[in-house]
Design a protein around this motif. Structure first.
Motif, PDB file in Angstrom:
ATOM      1  N   ARG A  68       0.839  -1.206   0.000  1.00  9.16           N
ATOM      2  CA  ARG A  68       0.000   0.000   0.000  1.00  9.16           C
ATOM      3  C   ARG A  68       0.876   1.258   0.000  1.00  9.16           C
ATOM      4  NH1 ARG A  68      -4.911   2.041   1.306  1.00  9.16           N
ATOM      5  NH2 ARG A  68      -4.958   3.933   2.564  1.00  9.16           N
ATOM      6  N   ALA A  69       1.876   1.286   0.858  1.00  2.24           N
ATOM      7  CA  ALA A  69       2.766   2.447   0.953  1.00  2.24           C
ATOM      8  C   ALA A  69       3.503   2.677  -0.356  1.00  2.24           C
ATOM      9  CB  ALA A  69       3.754   2.262   2.104  1.00  2.24           C
ATOM     10  N   ARG A  70       3.943   1.602  -0.996  1.00  2.00           N
ATOM     11  CA  ARG A  70       4.644   1.740  -2.273  1.00  2.00           C
ATOM     12  C   ARG A  70       3.727   2.320  -3.341  1.00  2.00           C
ATOM     13  NH1 ARG A  70       8.549  -3.348  -3.348  1.00  2.00           N
ATOM     14  NH2 ARG A  70       9.206  -1.982  -5.012  1.00  2.00           N
ATOM     15  N   ARG A  71       2.477   1.881  -3.352  1.00  2.00           N
ATOM     16  CA  ARG A  71       1.519   2.425  -4.320  1.00  2.00           C
ATOM     17  C   ARG A  71       1.272   3.911  -4.061  1.00  2.00           C
ATOM     18  NH1 ARG A  71      -2.168  -2.735  -3.643  1.00  2.00           N
ATOM     19  NH2 ARG A  71      -1.373  -4.002  -5.362  1.00  2.00           N
ATOM     20  N   ILE A  72       1.114   4.265  -2.804  1.00  2.00           N
ATOM     21  CA  ILE A  72       0.889   5.674  -2.448  1.00  2.00           C
ATOM     22  C   ILE A  72       2.091   6.515  -2.871  1.00  2.00           C
ATOM     23  CG2 ILE A  72       0.677   7.282  -0.505  1.00  2.00           C
ATOM     24  CD1 ILE A  72      -1.048   5.065   0.869  1.00  2.00           C
ATOM     25  N   ALA A  73       3.286   6.035  -2.572  1.00  2.00           N
ATOM     26  CA  ALA A  73       4.502   6.767  -2.944  1.00  2.00           C
ATOM     27  C   ALA A  73       4.584   6.937  -4.457  1.00  2.00           C
ATOM     28  CB  ALA A  73       5.736   6.042  -2.407  1.00  2.00           C
ATOM     29  N   ASP A  74       4.273   5.876  -5.191  1.00  2.00           N
ATOM     30  CA  ASP A  74       4.313   5.958  -6.660  1.00  2.00           C
ATOM     31  C   ASP A  74       3.319   6.984  -7.184  1.00  2.00           C
ATOM     32  OD1 ASP A  74       6.307   4.048  -6.799  1.00  2.00           O
ATOM     33  OD2 ASP A  74       4.937   2.402  -7.313  1.00  2.00           O
ATOM     34  N   LEU A  75       2.101   6.984  -6.652  1.00  2.00           N
ATOM     35  CA  LEU A  75       1.098   7.952  -7.093  1.00  2.00           C
ATOM     36  C   LEU A  75       1.524   9.381  -6.770  1.00  2.00           C
ATOM     37  CD1 LEU A  75      -2.165   6.068  -6.103  1.00  2.00           C
ATOM     38  CD2 LEU A  75      -1.433   6.651  -8.424  1.00  2.00           C
ATOM     39  N   GLU A  76       2.081   9.567  -5.589  1.00  2.00           N
ATOM     40  CA  GLU A  76       2.535  10.908  -5.213  1.00  2.00           C
ATOM     41  C   GLU A  76       3.648  11.383  -6.140  1.00  2.00           C
ATOM     42  OE1 GLU A  76       3.490  11.520  -1.089  1.00  2.00           O
ATOM     43  OE2 GLU A  76       1.738  10.368  -0.445  1.00  2.00           O
ATOM     44  N   ARG A  77       4.570  10.481  -6.461  1.00  2.00           N
ATOM     45  CA  ARG A  77       5.700  10.849  -7.336  1.00  2.00           C
ATOM     46  C   ARG A  77       5.245  11.093  -8.773  1.00  2.00           C
ATOM     47  NH1 ARG A  77       9.241   7.227  -4.514  1.00  2.00           N
ATOM     48  NH2 ARG A  77       8.337   5.531  -5.698  1.00  2.00           N
ATOM     49  N   GLN A  78       4.497  10.144  -9.322  1.00  2.00           N
ATOM     50  CA  GLN A  78       4.137  10.212 -10.740  1.00  2.00           C
ATOM     51  C   GLN A  78       3.145  11.321 -11.062  1.00  2.00           C
ATOM     52  OE1 GLN A  78       2.810   6.351 -11.958  1.00  2.00           O
ATOM     53  NE2 GLN A  78       4.766   5.379 -11.513  1.00  2.00           N
ATOM     54  N   PHE A  79       2.204  11.556 -10.163  1.00  2.00           N
ATOM     55  CA  PHE A  79       1.130  12.503 -10.448  1.00  2.00           C
ATOM     56  C   PHE A  79       1.120  13.710  -9.520  1.00  2.00           C
ATOM     57  CE2 PHE A  79      -0.337   8.280 -11.781  1.00  2.00           C
ATOM     58  CZ  PHE A  79      -0.492   8.520 -13.140  1.00  2.00           C
ATOM     59  N   GLU A  80       2.150  13.816  -8.687  1.00  2.00           N
ATOM     60  CA  GLU A  80       2.222  14.892  -7.702  1.00  2.00           C
ATOM     61  C   GLU A  80       0.919  14.965  -6.905  1.00  2.00           C
ATOM     62  OE1 GLU A  80       3.485  18.538  -9.543  1.00  2.00           O
ATOM     63  OE2 GLU A  80       5.132  17.549 -10.578  1.00  2.00           O
ATOM     64  N   ALA A  81       0.423  13.784  -6.549  1.00  2.00           N
ATOM     65  CA  ALA A  81      -0.856  13.684  -5.840  1.00  2.00           C
ATOM     66  C   ALA A  81      -0.706  14.040  -4.366  1.00  2.00           C
ATOM     67  CB  ALA A  81      -1.407  12.264  -5.968  1.00  2.00           C
ATOM     68  N   ASP A  82      -1.733  14.630  -3.838  1.00  2.00           N
ATOM     69  CA  ASP A  82      -1.835  14.887  -2.408  1.00  2.00           C
ATOM     70  C   ASP A  82      -1.855  13.533  -1.690  1.00  2.00           C
ATOM     71  OD1 ASP A  82      -2.764  16.751  -0.108  1.00  2.00           O
ATOM     72  OD2 ASP A  82      -4.226  15.098  -0.119  1.00  2.00           O
TER      73      ASP A  82
END
Length: 115
Positions: free
Chosen positions: A76-90
């Protein structure tokens, strides 16, 4: 009806991750390719959960040395980190997206069992 099976390749680092019972804060940060401060902030925001261990079922949020993270939480943490990095997501938006991804996967497994 033919029995169809699919082999899914699993990266070596993920195999090693799944073999462990839990990871520390430092190990989780490394697995996510993020700083330990990133993990700390996500735990305090409630985006990533601490795994309670049998040795100490009352893990304290303020005691980072006792923090342990399950394999599921690592993914879960890896997915969150990837989304934050790739899409500059909150962080909260990234967590909601991961919640929805996990729910879709759960529903697909349920459909497969019923078919």
């Amino acid at each position: 009806m033919a029995n169809l099976t699919t082999t899914i390749p699993v990266p070596a680092d993920l195999t090693e991750l799944l073999a462990d019972q839990s990871l520390t804060l430092q190990e989780l940060a490394r697995a996510c390719r993020m700083a330990p401060e990133w993990v700390h902030a996500r735990v305090h925001d409630g985006v990533i959960g601490i795994t309670q261990t049998q040795a100490d079922p009352r893990v304290q949020v303020d005691d980072q040395g006792s923090w342990r993270f399950s394999c599921t939480m690592v993914l879960r943490a890896r997915r969150i980190a990837d989304l934050e990095r790739q899409f500059e997501a909150d962080p909260q938006l990234a967590a909601l997206t991961v919640d929805l991804m996990e729910e879709v996967a759960r529903l697909r497994r349920q459909l497969e069992r019923l078919a």
